[in-house]
Design an enzyme around this catalytic site. Structure first.
Site, PDB file in Angstrom:
ATOM      1  N   HIS A 140     -29.302 -25.172  -5.460  1.00 39.09           N
ATOM      2  CA  HIS A 140     -30.002 -26.196  -4.459  1.00 39.09           C
ATOM      3  C   HIS A 140     -29.889 -27.431  -4.507  1.00 39.09           C
ATOM      4  CE1 HIS A 140     -33.502 -22.822  -4.219  1.00 39.09           C
ATOM      5  NE2 HIS A 140     -32.636 -22.618  -3.387  1.00 39.09           N
ATOM      6  N   ARG A 196     -32.352 -12.409  -4.919  1.00 33.94           N
ATOM      7  CA  ARG A 196     -32.158 -13.828  -5.411  1.00 33.94           C
ATOM      8  C   ARG A 196     -33.610 -14.494  -5.706  1.00 33.94           C
ATOM      9  NH1 ARG A 196     -28.784 -18.440  -4.518  1.00 33.94           N
ATOM     10  NH2 ARG A 196     -29.759 -20.246  -3.528  1.00 33.94           N
ATOM     11  N   HIS A 247     -31.853 -10.817  -0.025  1.00 35.15           N
ATOM     12  CA  HIS A 247     -32.175 -12.120  -0.537  1.00 35.15           C
ATOM     13  C   HIS A 247     -33.564 -12.125  -1.507  1.00 35.15           C
ATOM     14  CE1 HIS A 247     -30.940 -16.306   0.262  1.00 35.15           C
ATOM     15  NE2 HIS A 247     -32.223 -16.637   0.124  1.00 35.15           N
TER      16      HIS A 247
END
Length: 428
Positions: free
Chosen positions: A401, A378, A375
């Site tokens: 998002h 990302r 992550h």
């Protein structure tokens, strides 16, 4: 010794030094088609062959991807988020297995109708399998806290009491308490149709402000340099597109659009689809990788296998689709899995833990003094795009998002901070 002898006997009349990496990969692929082979037996086979060739000192331009085959030893379990989402639980044992704690089976048996309605309500609203698992778990813990009483006999006061218990006695994080709250509000509002209303005052866990861990471009390059084969390709894709790990592992062949230079991410978080760029530098490596995957798929078809798990019960509508090339996973496991429910033998995607462990180990070898994970790549993707001047709305869309405020946190970890303040020490 037994595994090494089995390998040698599989190539009668041929010396080890004469074998090519494709011969070894083909042998391991055939072994991977034996769904009854245990994970430790598959790993033993790989280790034995690799040890043989450390003695032989074969000179290969590109050796077998030992890490890929070793990572493939672990197949997706029945309750994995990819496989479980296609099958609804039925018995109390199914529900307890979904949660991951068999101790809840008697409690679920006692209130089975409630759990059936809860799971159905979650699925009809298109919520994720991880949300289903989480909500089922919290409802179990809530009922257990009140000695297994029926949820109809409990209400807002008991919910507030339970939430405060989590903070006072269990010292849970704010996100954990909010998970429990969301699960119980959903149960009473959407399933039992008895809205809780105002819960009154109860102690809440404090939500500390935490900034995401972000790697510099140099650190990303150092980390990727420590990876190879499929692990390098997946990690590069995570950084190059901003995808979540499971989004990358669930990619199908048809989701890669080389001519348009994009990747379609399907059923991402919130069950939303989105488009991300296919990095130009990964186009050729991905194309070469897909040639190897297609050869693996052809071996499966020749052996009478070749099925992939299809979403939304599409296999019932299109019986031949599971064997079609376009539906195969881009990052398949080296082993076939036998579904204990349907008895079908399929090739699922690589298990996520293999990539997670590889990235953490690569960061350690690269000397990166940060808690780096999949992550983190990302987070680094988003931060580096903002550093390059891209609009925050564009970054929000690429990350998937729902709220731009989630994306705004990356403005606080730019090279010069969210306010672009320059230290007075550097201004003279």
């Amino acid at each position: 010794m037994l595994r090494a002898e089995q390998f040698i006997r599989a190539f009668p009349g041929r010396r080890l030094a004469e074998l090519e990496p494709d011969d070894i990969s083909g042998y391991l692929a055939r072994k991977g088609q034996i769904s009854t082979l245990q994970a430790w037996q598959f790993r033993q086979t790989i280790d034995a062959i690799q040890n043989l060739y450390s003695i032989v000192n074969a000179e290969w331009a590109a050796p077998p991807d030992w890490d890929f085959w070793r990572d493939s030893a672990r197949t997706l379990e029945a309750q994995h988020a990819t496989t479980a989402r296609e099958v609804a639980p039925v018995t109390p044992e199914d529900y307890a297995g979904r949660i991951g704690d068999t101790r809840f089976a008697p409690l679920i048996h006692k209130h089975l109708e409630v759990f059936v309605r809860l799971a159905s309500g979650i699925r009809t609203r298109g919520m994720s399998i991880r949300t289903e698992k989480t909500y089922l778990g919290w409802v179990c813990r809530f009922l257990q806290h009140f000695d297994g009483r029926a949820p109809d006999d409990l209400g807002a006061r008991e919910v507030a009491n339970f939430l405060e218990h989590l903070v006072v006695n269990r010292n849970v994080a704010a996100s954990t308490q909010n998970q429990a709250l969301n699960a119980l509000v959903f149960l009473y509002d959407k399933v039992l149709e008895q809205p809780l209303g105002d819960l009154g005052a109860f102690r809440r866990s404090r939500r500390p402000k935490r900034l995401p861990v972000v790697l510099s471009r140099n650190e990303v390059n150092r980390l990727l340099a420590e990876l190879g084969g499929m692990q390098w390709l997946i990690a590069s894709l995570l950084y190059g597109t901003g995808m979540r790990l499971m989004e990358a592992l669930r990619l199908r062949v048809q989701d890669l659009e080389f001519d348009r230079g994009l990747i379609v991410v399907r059923r991402g978080k919130g069950d939303k689809d989105r488009i991300v760029p296919l990095p130009e530098s990964l186009a050729d490596p991905l194309a070469r990788h897909l040639k190897e995957v297609r050869a693996l798929h052809q071996r499966d078809l020749d052996a009478g296998f070749g099925e992939a798990l299809l979403p939304d019960a599409l296999a019932r509508k299109y019986p031949g689709a599971p064997r079609e090339w376009r539906w195969q996973f881009v990052f398949p496991s080296g082993r076939l899995s036998r579904d204990p429910r349907s008895e079908s033998t399929r090739r699922h995607h690589l298990h996520e833990t293999a990539v997670q462990k590889a990235v953490v180990a690569a960061a350690r070898r690269a000397g990166i003094a940060k808690k780096a994970s999949c992550h983190t790549l990302r987070h680094s993707f988003a931060t580096h795009l903002l550093e390059s001047g891209y609009d925050i709305r564009t970054v929000q869309e690429l990350l998937g998002h729902s709220d731009v405020r989630t994306t705004q946190i990356y403005t606080h970890v730019l090279n010069r901070g969210g306010l672009a303040v320059r230290s007075p020490l550097d201004t003279g």
